[in-house]
Design a protein around this motif. Structure first.
Motif, short mmCIF file in Angstrom:
data_model
loop_
_atom_site.label_atom_id
_atom_site.label_comp_id
_atom_site.label_asym_id
_atom_site.label_seq_id
_atom_site.Cartn_x
_atom_site.Cartn_y
_atom_site.Cartn_z
N LEU A 53 0.73 -1.19 0.06
CA LEU A 53 -0.14 -0.01 -0.11
C LEU A 53 0.95 1.21 -0.01
N TYR A 54 1.94 1.28 0.62
CA TYR A 54 2.75 2.36 0.59
C TYR A 54 3.65 2.48 -0.82
N SER A 55 3.70 1.47 -1.37
CA SER A 55 4.13 1.56 -2.85
C SER A 55 3.19 2.26 -3.54
N LYS A 56 2.12 2.03 -3.74
CA LYS A 56 0.92 2.53 -4.41
C LYS A 56 0.74 3.73 -3.95
N ALA A 57 1.04 4.30 -2.63
CA ALA A 57 0.98 5.77 -2.35
C ALA A 57 1.82 6.64 -2.96
N VAL A 58 3.21 6.00 -3.02
CA VAL A 58 4.04 6.62 -3.63
C VAL A 58 3.77 6.98 -5.19
N GLN A 59 3.32 5.88 -5.89
CA GLN A 59 2.81 5.75 -7.22
C GLN A 59 1.80 6.83 -7.59
N ASP A 60 0.93 6.83 -6.47
CA ASP A 60 -0.21 8.00 -6.80
C ASP A 60 0.40 9.50 -6.70
N THR A 61 1.35 9.63 -5.48
CA THR A 61 2.00 10.97 -5.58
C THR A 61 2.65 11.43 -6.99
N THR A 62 3.29 10.46 -7.51
CA THR A 62 4.13 10.61 -8.76
C THR A 62 3.20 11.05 -9.79
N ARG A 63 2.09 10.21 -9.90
CA ARG A 63 1.19 10.73 -11.08
C ARG A 63 0.35 11.99 -10.80
N VAL A 64 0.16 12.45 -9.44
CA VAL A 64 -0.28 13.75 -9.44
C VAL A 64 0.77 14.90 -9.87
N THR A 96 1.79 8.90 6.66
CA THR A 96 1.23 7.97 8.00
C THR A 96 1.49 6.54 7.72
N ILE A 97 1.52 6.07 6.47
CA ILE A 97 1.72 4.59 6.19
C ILE A 97 3.09 4.13 6.65
N LEU A 98 4.23 5.35 6.43
CA LEU A 98 5.48 4.89 6.74
C LEU A 98 5.68 4.81 8.18
N LYS A 99 4.83 5.71 8.97
CA LYS A 99 5.05 5.57 10.28
C LYS A 99 4.23 4.09 10.93
N ARG A 100 3.16 3.80 10.35
CA ARG A 100 2.90 2.71 10.85
C ARG A 100 3.78 1.36 10.40
N LEU A 101 4.44 1.58 9.43
CA LEU A 101 5.28 0.47 9.10
C LEU A 101 6.55 0.40 10.05
N ARG A 102 7.02 1.72 10.53
CA ARG A 102 7.95 1.74 11.54
C ARG A 102 7.70 1.03 12.82
#
Length: 360
Positions: free
Chosen positions: A146-157, A217-223
């Motif tokens: 999900l974190y990878s998808k969020a990074v991809q979504d950021t790049t698309r925007v 937020t996702i990165l914090k949860r992963l940590r």
């Protein structure tokens, strides 16, 4: 007069092979029997997606039988396999690409055909179960993806904003670092019309802000979950590898989970996808680059990390400099990625930090 079912029939000692084509609303099931006295194809039917119902059906109609079940890996995950195993039934999940398929089955693909193919190949012993992770590790993998998808979504925007400005002949602000707070302020103050063009930009900036916050937020949860994980020592050792940061470490761990499931380095390298695709016939052999069958997340992480590793580890840099004398840089970095993977395997298996400057 109500008929009474004869309960004297017993199938004790007989092997039954159940192929399932699983979908959200129904399962297509094909049942085969290895006993030569009976017909091999016993039953083909559709049912609700419920392991309990299938178990009751098998017990009622073939009491005492030994059941082997199989279905393809897909959107439904491994929950059904876990339920069947808790019931004491032998169940495996297979990679669809590993199922032997006749041309007719490809040309006339249908759910009953797929289920029958699974049952047939299971009876022949041609199917191998893929690795099924523990639920805790599976959930960590899902969050990492999900974190990878969020990074991809950021790049698309970001690309959408750049495309919009270029289409209207407006240059990106050059203030501050790339996509910094100062640059975002510059985007907000661009002299576009006060109509749809400005609205487009502002809505995209709002979307960019949302995805950035979501990523953090996702990165914090992963940590947090990494700190609580039973593999925390593995994380610390992987972080000592040059070019491997936290994001790369969590990807490596969540995708591989158990390094000991690969008995040889060649198996691990093949799983990642750092092996060539080869076509050979007689004295002719063609190499078509890296195989398309890979774990694309791991392959991407290792290749990107290899570019950083050659700047930090003198031994890897020395190997890279020798390789570029006889091949392209892109081909050389693939070989460095293989070396890096071998060292990651050693660090993981022996639970020891990375040692710099070691020449293989």
């Amino acid at each position: 007069m109500r008929s009474i079912k004869d309960s004297r029939n017993s199938f004790k000692g007989q092997e039954f092979y159940v192929g399932m084509d699983v979908h959200k609303k129904n399962w297509t099931v094909v049942l085969r029997n290895a006993d030569l006295v009976l017909k091999r194809l016993l039953k083909r039917f559709s049912m609700d997606p419920s392991p309990d119902k299938l178990r009751r059906y098998l017990d009622q109609n073939y009491p005492g039988g030994t059941f082997h079940l199989v279905y393809e890996a897909g959107f439904c995950g491994f929950w059904a396999c876990r339920v069947f195993r808790e019931m004491g039934m032998d169940c495996i999940v297979v990679n669809p690409a590993d199922i032997p398929t006749a041309h007719k089955e490809k040309d006339r693909k249908a759910d009953p055909v797929d289920a029958g193919k699974l049952a047939r190949e299971l009876e022949k012993g041609n199917l191998k179960c893929i690795y099924i992770p523990e639920e805790e590790d599976q959930h960590l993998r899902s969050l990492c993806r999900l974190y990878s998808k969020a990074v991809q979504d950021t790049t698309r925007v970001k690309n959408r904003i750049k495309g919009h400005l270029h289409f209207n002949g407006v240059k990106l602000p050059s203030e501050g670092s790339y996509w910094s707070g100062k640059m975002i302020s510059g985007l907000n103050s661009l002299s576009l019309d006060n109509g749809p063009a400005k609205d487009y930009l502002m809505l995209c900036l709002d979307e960019l802000h949302y995805y950035r916050e979501r990523t953090v937020t996702i990165l914090k949860r992963l940590r947090y979950y990494v700190a609580q994980s039973r593999g925390s020592s593995i994380f610390q050792n992987l972080l000592s590898v040059p070019g491997i940061g936290f994001k790369s470490t969590i990807t490596l761990y969540s995708e591989i989970i158990d390094i000991h499931r690969f008995s040889t380095f060649e198996q691990l390298k093949s799983y990642v996808g750092l092996v060539p695709s080869v076509s050979s016939s007689a004295e002719t052999e063609y190499t078509r680059g890296l195989t398309c069958r890979s774990n694309r997340r791991l392959k991407y992480v290792l290749i990107e990390s290899a570019w950083v590793a050659i700047r930090k580890d003198p031994a890897l840099l020395q190997s890279y400099n020798k390789l570029i004398l006889r091949m392209k840089k892109q081909e050389a970095i693939i070989r460095i990625a293989v070396k890096l993977l071998r060292r990651i395997r050693y660090v993981w298996q022996n639970n020891t930090p990375y040692v710099f400057g070691v020449i293989e």
